[in-house]
Design a protein around this motif. Structure first.
Motif, PDB file in Angstrom:
ATOM      1  N   MET A   1     -13.810  24.037   0.991  1.00 17.56           N
ATOM      2  CA  MET A   1     -12.996  23.168   0.170  1.00 17.56           C
ATOM      3  C   MET A   1     -13.323  23.448  -1.303  1.00 17.56           C
ATOM      4  O   MET A   1     -14.488  23.532  -1.676  1.00 17.56           O
ATOM      5  N   THR A   2     -12.303  23.539  -2.119  1.00 16.73           N
ATOM      6  CA  THR A   2     -12.504  23.772  -3.550  1.00 16.73           C
ATOM      7  C   THR A   2     -12.662  22.437  -4.276  1.00 16.73           C
ATOM      8  O   THR A   2     -12.357  21.371  -3.729  1.00 16.73           O
ATOM      9  N   LEU A   3     -13.122  22.522  -5.519  1.00 17.16           N
ATOM     10  CA  LEU A   3     -13.228  21.306  -6.326  1.00 17.16           C
ATOM     11  C   LEU A   3     -11.858  20.684  -6.552  1.00 17.16           C
ATOM     12  O   LEU A   3     -11.717  19.466  -6.571  1.00 17.16           O
ATOM     13  N   TYR A   4     -10.849  21.540  -6.702  1.00 15.99           N
ATOM     14  CA  TYR A   4      -9.496  21.022  -6.896  1.00 15.99           C
ATOM     15  C   TYR A   4      -9.044  20.230  -5.673  1.00 15.99           C
ATOM     16  O   TYR A   4      -8.484  19.146  -5.805  1.00 15.99           O
ATOM     17  N   GLU A   5      -9.298  20.763  -4.497  1.00 15.82           N
ATOM     18  CA  GLU A   5      -8.905  20.075  -3.262  1.00 15.82           C
ATOM     19  C   GLU A   5      -9.666  18.760  -3.111  1.00 15.82           C
ATOM     20  O   GLU A   5      -9.082  17.745  -2.701  1.00 15.82           O
ATOM     21  N   LEU A   6     -10.937  18.758  -3.466  1.00 19.07           N
ATOM     22  CA  LEU A   6     -11.716  17.528  -3.419  1.00 19.07           C
ATOM     23  C   LEU A   6     -11.160  16.511  -4.412  1.00 19.07           C
ATOM     24  O   LEU A   6     -11.040  15.314  -4.108  1.00 19.07           O
ATOM     25  N   GLY A   7     -10.777  16.995  -5.583  1.00 16.66           N
ATOM     26  CA  GLY A   7     -10.154  16.123  -6.580  1.00 16.66           C
ATOM     27  C   GLY A   7      -8.863  15.515  -6.069  1.00 16.66           C
ATOM     28  O   GLY A   7      -8.577  14.344  -6.329  1.00 16.66           O
ATOM     29  N   GLU A   8      -8.081  16.307  -5.348  1.00 23.22           N
ATOM     30  CA  GLU A   8      -6.845  15.796  -4.750  1.00 23.22           C
ATOM     31  C   GLU A   8      -7.140  14.664  -3.765  1.00 23.22           C
ATOM     32  O   GLU A   8      -6.421  13.669  -3.719  1.00 23.22           O
ATOM     33  N   GLU A   9      -8.195  14.821  -2.983  1.00 21.13           N
ATOM     34  CA  GLU A   9      -8.566  13.771  -2.030  1.00 21.13           C
ATOM     35  C   GLU A   9      -8.940  12.487  -2.756  1.00 21.13           C
ATOM     36  O   GLU A   9      -8.574  11.397  -2.324  1.00 21.13           O
ATOM     37  N   TYR A  10      -9.652  12.620  -3.850  1.00 19.08           N
ATOM     38  CA  TYR A  10     -10.014  11.436  -4.636  1.00 19.08           C
ATOM     39  C   TYR A  10      -8.772  10.751  -5.200  1.00 19.08           C
ATOM     40  O   TYR A  10      -8.666   9.522  -5.165  1.00 19.08           O
ATOM     41  N   THR A  11      -7.838  11.520  -5.733  1.00 17.91           N
ATOM     42  CA  THR A  11      -6.641  10.899  -6.301  1.00 17.91           C
ATOM     43  C   THR A  11      -5.769  10.284  -5.208  1.00 17.91           C
ATOM     44  O   THR A  11      -5.149   9.241  -5.431  1.00 17.91           O
ATOM     45  N   GLN A  12      -5.736  10.889  -4.038  1.00 15.94           N
ATOM     46  CA  GLN A  12      -4.998  10.295  -2.921  1.00 15.94           C
ATOM     47  C   GLN A  12      -5.646   8.986  -2.487  1.00 15.94           C
ATOM     48  O   GLN A  12      -4.951   8.010  -2.183  1.00 15.94           O
ATOM     49  N   GLN A  13      -6.971   8.953  -2.460  1.00 20.24           N
ATOM     50  CA  GLN A  13      -7.676   7.729  -2.091  1.00 20.24           C
ATOM     51  C   GLN A  13      -7.398   6.633  -3.118  1.00 20.24           C
ATOM     52  O   GLN A  13      -7.226   5.471  -2.761  1.00 20.24           O
ATOM     53  N   SER A  14      -7.331   7.007  -4.379  1.00 18.97           N
ATOM     54  CA  SER A  14      -6.997   6.045  -5.424  1.00 18.97           C
ATOM     55  C   SER A  14      -5.623   5.423  -5.166  1.00 18.97           C
ATOM     56  O   SER A  14      -5.451   4.206  -5.297  1.00 18.97           O
ATOM     57  N   ALA A  15      -4.674   6.235  -4.779  1.00 18.20           N
ATOM     58  CA  ALA A  15      -3.329   5.732  -4.488  1.00 18.20           C
ATOM     59  C   ALA A  15      -3.342   4.785  -3.290  1.00 18.20           C
ATOM     60  O   ALA A  15      -2.653   3.752  -3.298  1.00 18.20           O
ATOM     61  N   LEU A  16      -4.121   5.105  -2.283  1.00 20.31           N
ATOM     62  CA  LEU A  16      -4.221   4.224  -1.114  1.00 20.31           C
ATOM     63  C   LEU A  16      -4.826   2.875  -1.485  1.00 20.31           C
ATOM     64  O   LEU A  16      -4.376   1.825  -1.005  1.00 20.31           O
ATOM     65  N   ILE A  17      -5.815   2.893  -2.332  1.00 19.85           N
ATOM     66  CA  ILE A  17      -6.446   1.646  -2.759  1.00 19.85           C
ATOM     67  C   ILE A  17      -5.467   0.817  -3.576  1.00 19.85           C
ATOM     68  O   ILE A  17      -5.380  -0.404  -3.410  1.00 19.85           O
ATOM     69  N   ARG A  18      -4.704   1.466  -4.446  1.00 20.39           N
ATOM     70  CA  ARG A  18      -3.702   0.732  -5.226  1.00 20.39           C
ATOM     71  C   ARG A  18      -2.635   0.118  -4.326  1.00 20.39           C
ATOM     72  O   ARG A  18      -2.163  -0.987  -4.586  1.00 20.39           O
ATOM     73  N   THR A  19      -2.286   0.800  -3.250  1.00 15.19           N
ATOM     74  CA  THR A  19      -1.344   0.237  -2.278  1.00 15.19           C
ATOM     75  C   THR A  19      -1.945  -1.001  -1.624  1.00 15.19           C
ATOM     76  O   THR A  19      -1.255  -2.018  -1.445  1.00 15.19           O
ATOM     77  N   GLN A  20      -3.214  -0.921  -1.293  1.00 15.09           N
ATOM     78  CA  GLN A  20      -3.899  -2.067  -0.699  1.00 15.09           C
ATOM     79  C   GLN A  20      -3.901  -3.253  -1.674  1.00 15.09           C
ATOM     80  O   GLN A  20      -3.684  -4.397  -1.264  1.00 15.09           O
ATOM     81  N   ILE A  21      -4.109  -2.981  -2.944  1.00  9.12           N
ATOM     82  CA  ILE A  21      -4.083  -4.036  -3.952  1.00  9.12           C
ATOM     83  C   ILE A  21      -2.709  -4.698  -3.986  1.00  9.12           C
ATOM     84  O   ILE A  21      -2.608  -5.941  -4.028  1.00  9.12           O
ATOM     85  N   LEU A  22      -1.663  -3.894  -3.972  1.00  7.01           N
ATOM     86  CA  LEU A  22      -0.308  -4.442  -3.997  1.00  7.01           C
ATOM     87  C   LEU A  22      -0.023  -5.325  -2.787  1.00  7.01           C
ATOM     88  O   LEU A  22       0.750  -6.283  -2.875  1.00  7.01           O
ATOM     89  N   GLU A  23      -0.636  -5.010  -1.654  1.00 10.04           N
ATOM     90  CA  GLU A  23      -0.466  -5.825  -0.462  1.00 10.04           C
ATOM     91  C   GLU A  23      -1.250  -7.133  -0.554  1.00 10.04           C
ATOM     92  O   GLU A  23      -0.834  -8.147   0.001  1.00 10.04           O
ATOM     93  N   LEU A  24      -2.371  -7.116  -1.247  1.00  9.21           N
ATOM     94  CA  LEU A  24      -3.217  -8.305  -1.352  1.00  9.21           C
ATOM     95  C   LEU A  24      -2.747  -9.285  -2.429  1.00  9.21           C
ATOM     96  O   LEU A  24      -2.908 -10.499  -2.275  1.00  9.21           O
ATOM     97  N   ARG A  25      -2.193  -8.790  -3.506  1.00  5.18           N
ATOM     98  CA  ARG A  25      -1.839  -9.650  -4.643  1.00  5.18           C
ATOM     99  C   ARG A  25      -0.939 -10.823  -4.280  1.00  5.18           C
ATOM    100  O   ARG A  25      -1.187 -11.940  -4.760  1.00  5.18           O
ATOM    101  N   PRO A  26       0.088 -10.664  -3.448  1.00  2.00           N
ATOM    102  CA  PRO A  26       0.923 -11.831  -3.109  1.00  2.00           C
ATOM    103  C   PRO A  26       0.155 -12.957  -2.412  1.00  2.00           C
ATOM    104  O   PRO A  26       0.540 -14.124  -2.504  1.00  2.00           O
TER     105      PRO A  26
END
Length: 67
Positions: A1-26
């Motif tokens: 795995m390259t650093l770029y690919e690892l970075g992509e995983e981190y940014t994807q995880q960030s998006a998943l967490i933001r989705t979770q936040i949107l589900e919790l806020r209401p």
């Protein structure tokens, strides 16, 4: 795995967490007292984690560009 690919995983995880936040806020509208405070604190912590994931991901994806 390259650093770029690892970075992509981190940014994807960030998006998943933001989705979770949107589900919790209401749910905040339905809570009071300690339950409200606990959920609010959980959401704030999730914002922090999402931000750190995004920043780490961007750093890793651009590591060799900055070096």
């Amino acid at each position: 795995m390259t650093l770029y690919e690892l970075g992509e995983e981190y940014t994807q995880q960030s998006a998943l967490i933001r989705t979770q936040i949107l589900e919790l806020r209401p749910q905040l509208k339905t809570l009071q007292g300690d339950a409200y405070i606990q959920l609010k604190n959980r959401i704030l912590k999730l914002y922090l984690i999402a931000s750190e994931c995004r920043e780490t991901g961007e750093y890793l994806k651009n590591y060799y560009k900055d070096a």
